[in-house]
Design an enzyme around this catalytic site. Structure first.
Site, mmCIF file in Angstrom:
data_model
loop_
_atom_site.group_PDB
_atom_site.id
_atom_site.type_symbol
_atom_site.label_atom_id
_atom_site.label_comp_id
_atom_site.label_asym_id
_atom_site.label_seq_id
_atom_site.Cartn_x
_atom_site.Cartn_y
_atom_site.Cartn_z
ATOM 1 N N GLU A 76 -4.919 2.514 -3.764
ATOM 2 C CA GLU A 76 -3.458 2.532 -3.856
ATOM 3 C C GLU A 76 -2.852 1.229 -3.349
ATOM 4 O O GLU A 76 -1.675 1.162 -3.020
ATOM 5 C CB GLU A 76 -2.889 3.710 -3.063
ATOM 6 C CG GLU A 76 -3.108 3.652 -1.565
ATOM 7 C CD GLU A 76 -4.411 4.287 -1.102
ATOM 8 O OE1 GLU A 76 -4.452 4.736 0.053
ATOM 9 O OE2 GLU A 76 -5.373 4.328 -1.895
ATOM 10 N N ASP A 97 0.851 -1.189 0.000
ATOM 11 C CA ASP A 97 0.000 0.000 0.000
ATOM 12 C C ASP A 97 0.892 1.248 0.000
ATOM 13 O O ASP A 97 1.776 1.393 0.850
ATOM 14 C CB ASP A 97 -0.904 0.000 1.232
ATOM 15 C CG ASP A 97 -1.932 1.108 1.189
ATOM 16 O OD1 ASP A 97 -3.068 0.834 0.782
ATOM 17 O OD2 ASP A 97 -1.585 2.241 1.565
ATOM 18 N N HIS A 145 -5.256 14.456 -8.854
ATOM 19 C CA HIS A 145 -5.461 13.032 -9.135
ATOM 20 C C HIS A 145 -4.718 12.573 -10.388
ATOM 21 O O HIS A 145 -4.363 11.388 -10.489
ATOM 22 C CB HIS A 145 -6.953 12.741 -9.276
ATOM 23 C CG HIS A 145 -7.696 12.804 -7.974
ATOM 24 N ND1 HIS A 145 -7.704 11.765 -7.071
ATOM 25 C CD2 HIS A 145 -8.430 13.801 -7.398
ATOM 26 C CE1 HIS A 145 -8.415 12.101 -6.010
ATOM 27 N NE2 HIS A 145 -8.870 13.331 -6.183
ATOM 28 N N ASP A 183 -2.501 9.328 -10.374
ATOM 29 C CA ASP A 183 -2.633 8.211 -11.317
ATOM 30 C C ASP A 183 -1.276 7.822 -11.896
ATOM 31 O O ASP A 183 -0.980 6.637 -12.086
ATOM 32 C CB ASP A 183 -3.584 8.584 -12.452
ATOM 33 C CG ASP A 183 -5.042 8.568 -12.017
ATOM 34 O OD1 ASP A 183 -5.321 8.076 -10.907
ATOM 35 O OD2 ASP A 183 -5.891 9.054 -12.780
#
Length: 320
Positions: free
Chosen positions: A237, A195, A208, A212
């Protein structure tokens, strides 16, 4: 209903975000039956939902109420299945017509056997049969080509339904399927949950689109360093690595290699060249042979232990 949704989110300690509110609304109203059943299975016995479970369920929820690529891909796959079934029925119908035409031709010949001396009648019969045969061949050829195209479309839809649209990694659906297969075979596997640390702050600070790109970089780095083992995006994630016939120590070494590779990347914002700072991930590893769900839960617990211990580290234990 709005008040009930907020109470539901509070009970599960979930933030009142638009996505979470939509999730609560769909569950409480029963507007998405699949989602209602899946949530009931998780929270049975008073278990509290985790944010990553909400994200995963919203990604997988079928129908227009789900907002992930998986829902769209599954709908597309089912559409191709329906079209292929229809095309195969058409193909079967044409085959039946061809058999019927052949039988009709035989009966016509038998009925006109006494007229075989009449060349004009025999020639007309043969010409008519040849015309019908040519038309049937044309239609069969067209149907065969259309059927093959639909098969290819269905294969592509199946692949889309098991691929994460952003990273092109196997998605949760594909990983779950692979884990079930290993469990049926009795294959020992190591499971690693990875993570990205402080990913929300990356999205909040840089947007964002940058987030990405970070996900793509981490996906590519994990895939390269963990090859030939299976790397998938489990949601948000979070990534999962499946290492068949690998012991915990070997899995730990491989994940640590990947973690070092990610943390050594010098990432910058493409448009402004502003440095992102060090991007890292935390990981938890568990071993499993027959119960992948238990191993997933243990790996997830170890991941959060790594997070609570300071992040940017890997913790592993051997499953009992």
């Amino acid at each position: 209903m709005a008040q009930e949704a907020i109470r539901f989110l509070d009970a599960h300690m979930l933030d009142a975000t638009p996505t979470n509110y939509t999730f609560a609304y769909l569950y409480l109203t029963g507007a998405n039956g699949w989602l209602r059943k899946a949530v009931d299975g998780i929270i049975e016995g008073g278990v509290r939902l985790a944010q990553k479970e909400v994200d995963g369920l919203m990604e997988l929820a079928p129908g227009e109420t789900g907002h992930g690529a998986a829902a769209s891909s599954m709908a597309t796959e089912e559409e191709h299945r329906a079209r292929l079934r229809l095309q195969m029925l058409s193909f079967s119908d044409l085959t039946a017509q061809a058999i019927s035409s052949a039988g009709s031709f035989g009966r016509d010949l038998a009925q006109r056997a006494d007229m075989i001396g009449g060349a004009s009648d025999l020639g007309g019969l043969v010409a008519a049969m040849l015309e019908r045969t040519a038309e049937m061949e044309r239609r069969l050829a067209e149907t065969r080509l259309e059927t093959e195209r639909l098969r290819q479309d269905l294969d592509a839809a199946r692949d889309d339904a098991t691929r994460d649209a952003l990273t092109n990694l196997p998605n949760r659906r594909a990983i779950d399927r692979q884990l079930r297969l290993f469990a049926e075979q009795g294959t020992q596997i190591a499971l690693a949950f990875c993570d990205i640390d402080h990913f929300k702050s990356i999205n909040d600070r840089f947007g964002h689109a940058v987030g990405d790109r970070v996900l793509k970089v981490v996906a590519e780095t994990l895939s390269a360093t963990m090859d030939p083992h299976i790397v998938g995006r489990f949601g948000g994630e979070e990534f999962v690595v499946v290492l068949p016939q690998v012991d915990a120590e070997t899995a730990f070494a491989l994940v640590e290699k990947a973690r070092a590779a990610v943390s050594s990347r010098n990432m910058r914002v493409r448009d402004t060249d502003e440095p992102l700072g060090q991007v890292t991930f935390s990981a938890g590893i568990a071993l499993c042979r027959n119960d992948p769900e238990a191993a997933l839960r243990q790996a997830d617990d170890l991941l959060y232990e790594a997070k609570n211990s300071g992040r940017n580290r890997t913790i592993y234990k051997v499953a009992a």
